[in-house]
Motif scaffolding. Structure first.
Motif, short mmCIF file in Angstrom:
data_model
loop_
_atom_site.label_atom_id
_atom_site.label_comp_id
_atom_site.label_asym_id
_atom_site.label_seq_id
_atom_site.Cartn_x
_atom_site.Cartn_y
_atom_site.Cartn_z
N GLY A 70 0.80 -1.22 0.00
CA GLY A 70 0.00 0.00 0.00
C GLY A 70 0.83 1.26 0.00
O GLY A 70 0.31 2.35 -0.17
N GLU A 71 2.16 1.14 0.17
CA GLU A 71 3.05 2.29 0.13
C GLU A 71 3.90 2.23 -1.14
O GLU A 71 4.27 1.17 -1.60
CB GLU A 71 3.96 2.33 1.36
N PRO A 93 -6.92 3.37 -3.89
CA PRO A 93 -7.36 2.81 -2.61
C PRO A 93 -8.63 3.47 -2.08
O PRO A 93 -8.80 4.67 -2.18
CB PRO A 93 -6.17 3.09 -1.68
N ALA A 98 -7.40 1.53 2.81
CA ALA A 98 -6.04 2.04 2.96
C ALA A 98 -5.68 2.19 4.44
O ALA A 98 -4.58 1.83 4.87
CB ALA A 98 -5.90 3.38 2.24
N GLU A 99 -6.61 2.68 5.24
CA GLU A 99 -6.37 2.82 6.67
C GLU A 99 -6.22 1.46 7.34
O GLU A 99 -5.35 1.25 8.18
CB GLU A 99 -7.50 3.60 7.33
N ARG A 125 -6.84 -4.92 -3.26
CA ARG A 125 -6.48 -4.43 -1.92
C ARG A 125 -7.28 -5.19 -0.86
O ARG A 125 -6.76 -5.50 0.21
CB ARG A 125 -6.73 -2.93 -1.81
#
Length: 164
Positions: A70-71, A93, A98-99, A125
């Motif tokens: 995710g990064e 996302p 994402a969180e 995701r």
């Protein structure tokens, strides 16, 4: 690059081509030294065999090159660009996902002392988040086996992409 070009490359060039696929010297040496390959399939098979099993030290070294899921990978190295491409396939996302991934990454790192590694290519995701949450229940020994499997999958996918 074609398999014939890979086979004909000088050893330093072949090593440089292999390193972004998987930066484990034993794996690189095994593939570079076994040339020539009759076709891409035989090279991919050799890549799978050479990547099994990994030692704990090899896994630790390889994980040092992987960003958090995710990064965005930093830099312009071939490995960073491959990682960026693989994670770009995840799409935009959703804020909640994402969180949750960021929270899961922190929990995983707190438990296992390393980044969460998964082959992102071909997964959403949401699938990655489900796997992350599931893997948080593993023992370190169980997780090491899965990390090795995921690293093999990433290496072989990158190798295959190199030789299209």
């Amino acid at each position: 690059m074609q398999i014939e070009q890979f086979n004909a490359a000088q050893r330093p060039e072949a090593v440089a081509l292999l390193r972004p696929c998987l930066d484990i010297q034993r794996w690189i040496d095994s593939l570079a030294n076994a040339r020539p390959y009759s076709d891409v399939g035989s090279l991919l098979d050799a890549g799978r065999r050479a990547a099994a099993p990994f030692t704990s030290a090899e896994l630790e070294s390889a994980l040092a090159h992987h960003p958090r899921i995710g990064e965005r990978a930093a830099g312009n190295s071939t490995e960073a660009l491959l990682s960026q491409s693989e994670q770009a396939g995840l799409g935009a996302p959703d804020a909640a996902v994402a969180e949750a991934l960021a929270d899961g990454n922190r929990a995983y790192e707190a438990k296992f002392g390393q980044v969460f590694l998964i082959r992102a290519a071909g997964r959403s995701r949401e699938e990655i988040l489900a796997s992350l949450n599931s893997r948080l229940h593993h023992t370190p020994e169980q997780e090491e086996l899965i990390i090795g499997e995921q690293l093999r999958e990433i290496a072989v996918l990158r190798l295959e992409g190199l030789l299209k």
